[in-house]
Write an enzyme that holds these catalytic residues in place. Sequence first.
Site, PDB file in Angstrom:
ATOM      1  N   ARG A  74      12.156  -1.756  10.537  1.00 37.38           N
ATOM      2  CA  ARG A  74      11.187  -1.324  11.536  1.00 37.38           C
ATOM      3  C   ARG A  74      11.125  -2.292  12.712  1.00 37.38           C
ATOM      4  O   ARG A  74      11.244  -3.496  12.542  1.00 37.38           O
ATOM      5  CB  ARG A  74       9.794  -1.222  10.885  1.00 37.38           C
ATOM      6  CG  ARG A  74       9.510   0.164  10.356  1.00 37.38           C
ATOM      7  CD  ARG A  74       8.281   0.253   9.512  1.00 37.38           C
ATOM      8  NE  ARG A  74       7.083  -0.380  10.048  1.00 37.38           N
ATOM      9  CZ  ARG A  74       5.902  -0.344   9.442  1.00 37.38           C
ATOM     10  NH1 ARG A  74       5.760   0.305   8.296  1.00 37.38           N
ATOM     11  NH2 ARG A  74       4.872  -0.957   9.959  1.00 37.38           N
ATOM     12  N   ARG A  76      -9.031   0.602   9.011  1.00 39.42           N
ATOM     13  CA  ARG A  76      -8.650  -0.783   9.279  1.00 39.42           C
ATOM     14  C   ARG A  76      -9.689  -1.536  10.068  1.00 39.42           C
ATOM     15  O   ARG A  76      -9.478  -2.703  10.418  1.00 39.42           O
ATOM     16  CB  ARG A  76      -7.383  -0.808  10.126  1.00 39.42           C
ATOM     17  CG  ARG A  76      -6.174  -0.866   9.276  1.00 39.42           C
ATOM     18  CD  ARG A  76      -4.982  -0.866  10.178  1.00 39.42           C
ATOM     19  NE  ARG A  76      -4.000  -0.082   9.512  1.00 39.42           N
ATOM     20  CZ  ARG A  76      -2.751  -0.437   9.346  1.00 39.42           C
ATOM     21  NH1 ARG A  76      -2.305  -1.534   9.880  1.00 39.42           N
ATOM     22  NH2 ARG A  76      -1.936   0.310   8.684  1.00 39.42           N
ATOM     23  N   ARG A  88      12.143  -5.865   4.434  1.00 39.49           N
ATOM     24  CA  ARG A  88      11.902  -4.431   4.159  1.00 39.49           C
ATOM     25  C   ARG A  88      12.928  -3.544   4.854  1.00 39.49           C
ATOM     26  O   ARG A  88      13.301  -3.763   5.994  1.00 39.49           O
ATOM     27  CB  ARG A  88      10.501  -4.053   4.652  1.00 39.49           C
ATOM     28  CG  ARG A  88      10.268  -2.552   4.615  1.00 39.49           C
ATOM     29  CD  ARG A  88       8.824  -2.172   4.735  1.00 39.49           C
ATOM     30  NE  ARG A  88       8.224  -2.582   5.982  1.00 39.49           N
ATOM     31  CZ  ARG A  88       6.941  -2.418   6.267  1.00 39.49           C
ATOM     32  NH1 ARG A  88       6.128  -1.887   5.374  1.00 39.49           N
ATOM     33  NH2 ARG A  88       6.457  -2.820   7.417  1.00 39.49           N
ATOM     34  N   ARG A  96       0.637  -9.257  13.477  1.00 38.72           N
ATOM     35  CA  ARG A  96      -0.008  -8.223  12.652  1.00 38.72           C
ATOM     36  C   ARG A  96      -0.865  -8.865  11.557  1.00 38.72           C
ATOM     37  O   ARG A  96      -1.937  -8.363  11.219  1.00 38.72           O
ATOM     38  CB  ARG A  96       1.054  -7.306  12.029  1.00 38.72           C
ATOM     39  CG  ARG A  96       1.644  -6.331  13.034  1.00 38.72           C
ATOM     40  CD  ARG A  96       2.974  -5.760  12.578  1.00 38.72           C
ATOM     41  NE  ARG A  96       2.897  -4.977  11.365  1.00 38.72           N
ATOM     42  CZ  ARG A  96       3.915  -4.791  10.535  1.00 38.72           C
ATOM     43  NH1 ARG A  96       5.110  -5.361  10.790  1.00 38.72           N
ATOM     44  NH2 ARG A  96       3.778  -4.052   9.472  1.00 38.72           N
ATOM     45  N   LYS A 111       0.833  -1.207   0.000  1.00 37.61           N
ATOM     46  CA  LYS A 111       0.000   0.000   0.000  1.00 37.61           C
ATOM     47  C   LYS A 111       0.869   1.260   0.000  1.00 37.61           C
ATOM     48  O   LYS A 111       0.663   2.174  -0.786  1.00 37.61           O
ATOM     49  CB  LYS A 111      -0.912   0.025   1.240  1.00 37.61           C
ATOM     50  CG  LYS A 111      -1.740  -1.233   1.428  1.00 37.61           C
ATOM     51  CD  LYS A 111      -2.542  -1.188   2.722  1.00 37.61           C
ATOM     52  CE  LYS A 111      -1.737  -1.178   4.011  1.00 37.61           C
ATOM     53  NZ  LYS A 111      -1.008  -2.430   4.315  1.00 37.61           N
TER      54      LYS A 111
HETATM   55  P1  AP5 Z   1       4.991  -1.652   1.808  1.00 34.14           P
HETATM   56  O1  AP5 Z   1       4.607  -0.801   0.652  1.00 34.14           O
HETATM   57  O2  AP5 Z   1       5.812  -1.039   2.890  1.00 34.14           O
HETATM   58  O3  AP5 Z   1       3.701  -2.384   2.406  1.00 34.14           O
HETATM   59  P2  AP5 Z   1       2.463  -1.807   3.201  1.00 34.14           P
HETATM   60  O4  AP5 Z   1       1.245  -2.447   2.637  1.00 34.14           O
HETATM   61  O5  AP5 Z   1       2.496  -0.294   3.217  1.00 34.14           O
HETATM   62  O6  AP5 Z   1       2.764  -2.443   4.609  1.00 34.14           O
HETATM   63  P3  AP5 Z   1       2.965  -1.858   6.085  1.00 34.14           P
HETATM   64  O7  AP5 Z   1       3.670  -2.897   6.880  1.00 34.14           O
HETATM   65  O8  AP5 Z   1       3.582  -0.483   6.099  1.00 34.14           O
HETATM   66  O9  AP5 Z   1       1.559  -1.766   6.538  1.00 34.14           O
HETATM   67  P4  AP5 Z   1       1.111  -1.904   7.941  1.00 34.14           P
HETATM   68  O10 AP5 Z   1      -0.282  -1.795   7.583  1.00 34.14           O
HETATM   69  O11 AP5 Z   1       1.380  -2.997   8.823  1.00 34.14           O
HETATM   70  O12 AP5 Z   1       1.972  -0.781   8.701  1.00 34.14           O
HETATM   71  P5  AP5 Z   1       1.622   0.701   9.056  1.00 34.14           P
HETATM   72  O13 AP5 Z   1       2.853   1.454   9.055  1.00 34.14           O
HETATM   73  O14 AP5 Z   1       0.468   1.181   8.272  1.00 34.14           O
HETATM   74  O15 AP5 Z   1       5.754  -2.938   1.211  1.00 34.14           O
HETATM   75  C1  AP5 Z   1       6.297  -3.923   2.069  1.00 34.14           C
HETATM   76  C2  AP5 Z   1       7.614  -4.471   1.488  1.00 34.14           C
HETATM   77  O16 AP5 Z   1       7.323  -5.150   0.258  1.00 34.14           O
HETATM   78  C3  AP5 Z   1       8.641  -3.383   1.128  1.00 34.14           C
HETATM   79  O17 AP5 Z   1       9.896  -3.904   1.387  1.00 34.14           O
HETATM   80  C4  AP5 Z   1       8.446  -3.157  -0.377  1.00 34.14           C
HETATM   81  O18 AP5 Z   1       9.641  -2.741  -1.020  1.00 34.14           O
HETATM   82  C5  AP5 Z   1       8.006  -4.543  -0.844  1.00 34.14           C
HETATM   83  N1  AP5 Z   1       7.044  -4.516  -1.927  1.00 34.14           N
HETATM   84  C6  AP5 Z   1       5.980  -3.687  -2.072  1.00 34.14           C
HETATM   85  N2  AP5 Z   1       5.285  -3.992  -3.181  1.00 34.14           N
HETATM   86  C7  AP5 Z   1       5.925  -5.038  -3.746  1.00 34.14           C
HETATM   87  C8  AP5 Z   1       5.670  -5.821  -4.927  1.00 34.14           C
HETATM   88  N3  AP5 Z   1       4.623  -5.563  -5.739  1.00 34.14           N
HETATM   89  N4  AP5 Z   1       6.525  -6.837  -5.214  1.00 34.14           N
HETATM   90  C9  AP5 Z   1       7.590  -7.096  -4.398  1.00 34.14           C
HETATM   91  N5  AP5 Z   1       7.875  -6.392  -3.268  1.00 34.14           N
HETATM   92  C10 AP5 Z   1       7.041  -5.378  -2.953  1.00 34.14           C
HETATM   93  O19 AP5 Z   1       1.078   0.515  10.556  1.00 34.14           O
HETATM   94  C11 AP5 Z   1       1.979   0.217  11.639  1.00 34.14           C
HETATM   95  C12 AP5 Z   1       1.198   0.106  12.934  1.00 34.14           C
HETATM   96  O20 AP5 Z   1       0.530   1.361  13.219  1.00 34.14           O
HETATM   97  C13 AP5 Z   1       0.070  -0.933  12.946  1.00 34.14           C
HETATM   98  O21 AP5 Z   1       0.538  -2.222  13.280  1.00 34.14           O
HETATM   99  C14 AP5 Z   1      -0.868  -0.349  14.022  1.00 34.14           C
HETATM  100  O22 AP5 Z   1      -0.364  -0.609  15.293  1.00 34.14           O
HETATM  101  C15 AP5 Z   1      -0.781   1.142  13.777  1.00 34.14           C
HETATM  102  N6  AP5 Z   1      -1.789   1.620  12.820  1.00 34.14           N
HETATM  103  C16 AP5 Z   1      -1.561   2.178  11.585  1.00 34.14           C
HETATM  104  N7  AP5 Z   1      -2.723   2.519  10.993  1.00 34.14           N
HETATM  105  C17 AP5 Z   1      -3.713   2.172  11.884  1.00 34.14           C
HETATM  106  C18 AP5 Z   1      -5.131   2.257  11.827  1.00 34.14           C
HETATM  107  N8  AP5 Z   1      -5.771   2.763  10.745  1.00 34.14           N
HETATM  108  N9  AP5 Z   1      -5.834   1.789  12.881  1.00 34.14           N
HETATM  109  C19 AP5 Z   1      -5.221   1.303  13.970  1.00 34.14           C
HETATM  110  N10 AP5 Z   1      -3.863   1.180  14.084  1.00 34.14           N
HETATM  111  C20 AP5 Z   1      -3.119   1.625  13.038  1.00 34.14           C
END
Ligand code: AP5
Length: 222
Positions: A158, A86, A125, A169, A13
């Site tokens: 991270r 979410r 990552r 997660r 995403k």
């Molecule tokens: P990446 O693009 O970083 O993936 P992502 O979907 O953004 O994953 P995240 O881990 O950032 O999402 P998340 O939802 O857990 O974390 P967030 O920071 O939002 O890609 C991942 C890897 O794959 C990278 O290395 C990339 O290079 C690679 N990649 C990407 N696309 C690819 C492809 N097509 N092919 C190959 N490789 C690829 O949230 C962190 C924490 O914050 C949560 O755990 C929670 O505690 C809190 N939080 C955040 N938002 C909320 C919410 N709305 N409600 C409640 N808690 C929340």
Amino acid sequence: MDVIFFGAPGAGKGTQAQILRKQYGYRQVSTGDLLREEREKATELGKAAEPYIQRGALVPDDLIVEMVKKNLPPAGSGVIFDGFPRTVAQAEALDHLLQAAGRGLPYAIYFYVPRATLEERLLGRWTNPRTGRVYHERFNPPKRTAVDDDDGGPLIQREDDTPAIVHHRLDVFEKQTMPLIAYYNDSRSRRYLKIDASRPIGTVTAELLHALEATSSPMRTP
Ligand code: AP5
């Protein structure tokens, strides 16, 4: 048009939102990035969110919705909500927020990736903590190991990208976020799309652009 990117951790995403922001002028609201900024600044919100993030749980809905309200860009520019909503409660709150601001219902795009691939992506990552730009040691490596291509500063892994927390997660996603599929897919008044986000980054970007162009004109920067 406002767009929601939802899907499991590691579905790509953030990667896609960054591409659309840089190349096509979308605004990006990433609740994960906003929470990390709040933690960095040691705000009340940052301190309240910390224990949830550290164990891979969701931060309570009321804190998240309040944070999004404060960071909602003005109407007139397409916003990508990255990682928000979410939960169904967050989705309902976003609908109300957008409607109160005179905006239409958002276009919800679900990024589907099999679980084994998600684990591989998260464990490989590397992130720029200053800008949020993400790399992968195999699938999308920086030019120099652990160094950001843009600002030349260090990349980090991270603290929630460890095997045990990643596992948790992904379980949290299945239990608390997957109900959004029915929420967005069941209503005829909504635009909803499921994309196969297990394909290469460029292929996924092309499909997203195609889908967005079919519903509105993306705001290409000159
Ligand atoms: P990446 O693009 O970083 O993936 P992502 O979907 O953004 O994953 P995240 O881990 O950032 O999402 P998340 O939802 O857990 O974390 P967030 O920071 O939002 O890609 C991942 C890897 O794959 C990278 O290395 C990339 O290079 C690679 N990649 C990407 N696309 C690819 C492809 N097509 N092919 C190959 N490789 C690829 O949230 C962190 C924490 O914050 C949560 O755990 C929670 O505690 C809190 N939080 C955040 N938002 C909320 C919410 N709305 N409600 C409640 N808690 C929340």
